[in-house]
Every structure is written in structure tokens, then in C-alpha cells.
Motif scaffolding. Structure first.
Motif, PDB file in Angstrom:
ATOM      1  N   MET A 148       0.846  -1.185   0.000  1.00 27.65           N
ATOM      2  CA  MET A 148       0.000   0.000   0.000  1.00 27.65           C
ATOM      3  C   MET A 148       0.890   1.247   0.000  1.00 27.65           C
ATOM      4  SD  MET A 148      -2.872   1.128   2.824  1.00 27.65           S
ATOM      5  CE  MET A 148      -3.621  -0.493   2.758  1.00 27.65           C
ATOM      6  N   GLN A 149       0.761   2.057  -1.036  1.00 29.44           N
ATOM      7  CA  GLN A 149       1.555   3.278  -1.114  1.00 29.44           C
ATOM      8  C   GLN A 149       0.775   4.445  -0.524  1.00 29.44           C
ATOM      9  OE1 GLN A 149       2.521   5.717  -4.837  1.00 29.44           O
ATOM     10  NE2 GLN A 149       4.465   4.665  -4.475  1.00 29.44           N
ATOM     11  N   ILE A 150       1.472   5.244   0.294  1.00 27.61           N
ATOM     12  CA  ILE A 150       0.872   6.401   0.939  1.00 27.61           C
ATOM     13  C   ILE A 150       1.643   7.645   0.520  1.00 27.61           C
ATOM     14  CG2 ILE A 150       0.292   7.506   3.139  1.00 27.61           C
ATOM     15  CD1 ILE A 150       0.352   4.685   4.392  1.00 27.61           C
ATOM     16  N   THR A 151       0.921   8.670   0.068  1.00 31.09           N
ATOM     17  CA  THR A 151       1.512   9.954  -0.283  1.00 31.09           C
ATOM     18  C   THR A 151       0.935  11.023   0.631  1.00 31.09           C
ATOM     19  OG1 THR A 151       1.668   9.287  -2.601  1.00 31.09           O
ATOM     20  CG2 THR A 151       1.914  11.630  -2.130  1.00 31.09           C
ATOM     21  N   TYR A 152       1.802  11.866   1.167  1.00 33.12           N
ATOM     22  CA  TYR A 152       1.372  12.915   2.094  1.00 33.12           C
ATOM     23  C   TYR A 152       1.346  14.261   1.380  1.00 33.12           C
ATOM     24  CZ  TYR A 152       1.275  15.708   6.426  1.00 33.12           C
ATOM     25  OH  TYR A 152       0.946  16.575   7.424  1.00 33.12           O
ATOM     26  N   PHE A 153       0.199  14.934   1.431  1.00 34.90           N
ATOM     27  CA  PHE A 153       0.050  16.251   0.821  1.00 34.90           C
ATOM     28  C   PHE A 153      -0.072  17.374   1.858  1.00 34.90           C
ATOM     29  CE2 PHE A 153      -1.931  13.621  -2.699  1.00 34.90           C
ATOM     30  CZ  PHE A 153      -0.827  13.719  -3.532  1.00 34.90           C
ATOM     31  N   GLY A 154       0.252  17.070   3.109  1.00 33.28           N
ATOM     32  CA  GLY A 154       0.229  18.084   4.157  1.00 33.28           C
ATOM     33  C   GLY A 154      -1.022  18.048   5.006  1.00 33.28           C
ATOM     34  N   HIS A 155      -0.890  18.583   6.232  1.00 33.76           N
ATOM     35  CA  HIS A 155      -1.974  18.682   7.207  1.00 33.76           C
ATOM     36  C   HIS A 155      -2.565  17.298   7.483  1.00 33.76           C
ATOM     37  CE1 HIS A 155      -4.370  21.099   9.799  1.00 33.76           C
ATOM     38  NE2 HIS A 155      -5.509  20.846   9.193  1.00 33.76           N
ATOM     39  N   SER A 156      -3.799  17.032   7.045  1.00 38.10           N
ATOM     40  CA  SER A 156      -4.392  15.704   7.242  1.00 38.10           C
ATOM     41  C   SER A 156      -4.689  15.026   5.915  1.00 38.10           C
ATOM     42  CB  SER A 156      -5.693  15.830   8.050  1.00 38.10           C
ATOM     43  OG  SER A 156      -5.443  16.354   9.331  1.00 38.10           O
ATOM     44  N   CYS A 157      -4.059  15.488   4.865  1.00 42.96           N
ATOM     45  CA  CYS A 157      -4.363  15.014   3.515  1.00 42.96           C
ATOM     46  C   CYS A 157      -3.359  13.955   3.062  1.00 42.96           C
ATOM     47  CB  CYS A 157      -4.374  16.186   2.533  1.00 42.96           C
ATOM     48  SG  CYS A 157      -4.824  15.714   0.859  1.00 42.96           S
ATOM     49  N   PHE A 158      -3.866  12.751   2.860  1.00 43.44           N
ATOM     50  CA  PHE A 158      -3.074  11.629   2.370  1.00 43.44           C
ATOM     51  C   PHE A 158      -3.784  10.997   1.180  1.00 43.44           C
ATOM     52  CE2 PHE A 158      -2.219  12.027   6.863  1.00 43.44           C
ATOM     53  CZ  PHE A 158      -0.861  11.796   6.994  1.00 43.44           C
ATOM     54  N   GLN A 159      -3.000  10.465   0.270  1.00 45.33           N
ATOM     55  CA  GLN A 159      -3.563   9.633  -0.799  1.00 45.33           C
ATOM     56  C   GLN A 159      -2.987   8.236  -0.678  1.00 45.33           C
ATOM     57  OE1 GLN A 159      -4.645  10.818  -5.040  1.00 45.33           O
ATOM     58  NE2 GLN A 159      -2.713   9.775  -5.387  1.00 45.33           N
ATOM     59  N   LEU A 160      -3.875   7.247  -0.684  1.00 48.23           N
ATOM     60  CA  LEU A 160      -3.464   5.852  -0.588  1.00 48.23           C
ATOM     61  C   LEU A 160      -3.831   5.134  -1.879  1.00 48.23           C
ATOM     62  CD1 LEU A 160      -3.697   6.819   2.425  1.00 48.23           C
ATOM     63  CD2 LEU A 160      -4.205   4.450   2.992  1.00 48.23           C
ATOM     64  N   GLU A 161      -2.926   4.323  -2.364  1.00 45.15           N
ATOM     65  CA  GLU A 161      -3.208   3.459  -3.502  1.00 45.15           C
ATOM     66  C   GLU A 161      -3.555   2.089  -2.946  1.00 45.15           C
ATOM     67  OE1 GLU A 161      -0.468   3.604  -6.740  1.00 45.15           O
ATOM     68  OE2 GLU A 161      -0.097   5.760  -6.481  1.00 45.15           O
ATOM     69  N   ILE A 162      -4.839   1.748  -3.096  1.00 43.23           N
ATOM     70  CA  ILE A 162      -5.388   0.558  -2.470  1.00 43.23           C
ATOM     71  C   ILE A 162      -6.071  -0.300  -3.530  1.00 43.23           C
ATOM     72  CG2 ILE A 162      -6.983  -0.327  -0.737  1.00 43.23           C
ATOM     73  CD1 ILE A 162      -6.881   2.440   0.589  1.00 43.23           C
ATOM     74  N   ALA A 163      -5.582  -1.510  -3.717  1.00 47.24           N
ATOM     75  CA  ALA A 163      -6.223  -2.457  -4.631  1.00 47.24           C
ATOM     76  C   ALA A 163      -6.529  -1.826  -5.988  1.00 47.24           C
ATOM     77  CB  ALA A 163      -7.503  -3.020  -3.995  1.00 47.24           C
ATOM     78  N   GLY A 164      -5.586  -1.075  -6.495  1.00 45.66           N
ATOM     79  CA  GLY A 164      -5.746  -0.462  -7.806  1.00 45.66           C
ATOM     80  C   GLY A 164      -6.543   0.826  -7.832  1.00 45.66           C
ATOM     81  N   LYS A 165      -6.974   1.309  -6.665  1.00 48.96           N
ATOM     82  CA  LYS A 165      -7.737   2.553  -6.564  1.00 48.96           C
ATOM     83  C   LYS A 165      -6.949   3.584  -5.756  1.00 48.96           C
ATOM     84  CE  LYS A 165     -11.314   0.843  -8.702  1.00 48.96           C
ATOM     85  NZ  LYS A 165     -11.753   1.340 -10.021  1.00 48.96           N
ATOM     86  N   LYS A 166      -7.190   4.865  -6.053  1.00 42.32           N
ATOM     87  CA  LYS A 166      -6.569   5.947  -5.303  1.00 42.32           C
ATOM     88  C   LYS A 166      -7.623   6.583  -4.393  1.00 42.32           C
ATOM     89  CE  LYS A 166      -3.038   7.040  -8.740  1.00 42.32           C
ATOM     90  NZ  LYS A 166      -2.480   8.084  -9.645  1.00 42.32           N
TER      91      LYS A 166
END
Length: 226
Positions: A1-19
Motif C-alpha cells: 500500500m503506497q501512501i503519499t502525504y500532501f500536508g496537514h491531514s491530507c493523504f492519498q493511498l493506492e489501495i487495490a488499484g484505486k486511489k
């Protein structure tokens, strides 16, 4: 599972082929000035509550991605009135099986109002279960005993927790919250963005280490895999 941090409480996770994107607050955040919001095109936007520092970029990101907005009934209804109609309403205690996994909406102790001051419903957190693994996104919250119910139902591999204090729980309570949900790995959020929530990073990590836990403080724009 890849996690990207965009600051504050904003994260994007790549989960089972979905963002999956959480609580987008990027353009107004000076600490995230190097993030190019036009490149963010999630499949889902999960919103914990209606405050400006969690929803400011929802409309822009929605327009370029048509991501499904998932939040409480009141929050998604407000966005629907703004013309954003790809929505999925939930409420506390409810669970839904999405195409990437199952999500349960859980309690958070905070407040909620939309940017125009209208009623934002009750704040929330989310527990995601994907292929037998679970994580907890706490949203903005104080420490509360309902977190213990999460540990009774789920084996939490890691959790996103606010640690900035003043508006949410601080580091000491986040250590207790990690105990309550029975996880040893916490990704910190809702800190440093404003003077009220600036923290000492070394001290915060030390408090977690003393409790035999790991506190991960991601750099804005950083990717990690868990």
C-alpha cells in the motif's frame, strides 16, 4: 500500500488499484506550496468533517477526477448542492463494501461546520479493511473511549492520528489512542500547519518510542509503502 502525504491531514493511498484521498487541504496550506494539485486524480475522496482545513480543495479535485465523495450525509449533501453529485453518504456505525475493500465510519469527538457556516453533521473517522488488513483514519478527534471498540472488532495494522493538540488530541493522548485501538504504528497528521499546532518532532517521536510504538512523520510530497 503506497501512501503519499500532501500536508496537514491530507493523504492519498493506492489501495487495490484505486486511489483514495483524505481531507484535501493543499492550495491554502503554505507548507504544501510545492504540490501540484492538478496531478491529483483520485477515485475516492473521504472527508472526516466539514471544516475548511479538510475540504478546501474538494471541488477542484472533484472537477478534474470525478472522484466519488464519501462522508456523512450532511457533508455529501452540501457538496451535492454545489453540483458535485458523485457521492456516497454514510453515518456513524455504518459499513459499506467498496470496490477496493470495506469501510466502517466510526465516532470522532470534535465539531463540524461547512465553509459557509452551515451544519456539517457530526465529525467522523474511518476504519478500512482491505484483504484482511485494517487501518484507522481518526480524523480530527480528542481521545475517547469509543476507540477501544475499534480494537474489539478490528486488528489495526496502523493508524493516522492527529497529534497537534489545541484543536485535537496531542502527542500524549495519541499514544493512549494507539493503545486503545491496539496498534504500534501511527502516522501523524494535523500538526505544524498553523502556529497553534506546531510540535517538537524529536519529543513526539521519543514519547512514542518510550511506549514501544513508532510515530511516522512524513514530509509533504513524500511516498512510503506499508
Amino acid at each position: 500500500m503506497q501512501i503519499t502525504y500532501f500536508g496537514h491531514s491530507c493523504f492519498q493511498l493506492e489501495i487495490a488499484g484505486k486511489k483514495v484521498l483524505f481531507d484535501p487541504f493543499i492550495l491554502p496550506n503554505q507548507l504544501a506550496e510545492d504540490i501540484d494539485i492538478s496531478t491529483i486524480k483520485p477515485d475516492y475522496i473521504f472527508i472526516s468533517h466539514g471544516h475548511q482545513d479538510h475540504v478546501s480543495d474538494v471541488e477542484d479535485i472533484y472537477r478534474q477526477s470525478e472522484a466519488k465523495i464519501v462522508s456523512t450525509f450532511e457533508v455529501v449533501s452540501w457538496f451535492e448542492e454545489q453540483g458535485l453529485d458523485n457521492i456516497h453518504p454514510m453515518n456513524h456505525g455504518g459499513e459499506w463494501k467498496f470496490d477496493f475493500g470495506t469501510v466502517k465510519m466510526v465516532n470522532a469527538v470534535h465539531s463540524s461546520a461547512m465553509p459557509d457556516g452551515s451544519y456539517g453533521g457530526n465529525p467522523s473517522g474511518f476504519v478500512f479493511t482491505i484483504e484482511g488488513k485494517s487501518f484507522y483514519y481518526a480524523g480530527d478527534t480528542a481521545l475517547h473511549y469509543d476507540m477501544k471498540l475499534i480494537a474489539e472488532e478490528f486488528d489495526i495494522d496502523f493508524a493516522f492520528m492527529p497529534i497537534g493538540s489545541n484543536f485535537t488530541m496531542g502527542v500524549k493522548d495519541a499514544v493512549k489512542a494507539a493503545d486503545f485501538v491496539n496498534t504500534s504504528k501511527v502516522i501523524g497528521m494535523h500538526y505544524d500547519t498553523f502556529p497553534f499546532i506546531e510540535i517538537d518532532h524529536d519529543e513526539a517521536k521519543s514519547l512514542f518510542q518510550k511506549a514501544d510504538k513508532e510515530l511516522i512523520l512524513m514530509k509533504i510530497g513524500e511516498n512510503i509503502n506499508i
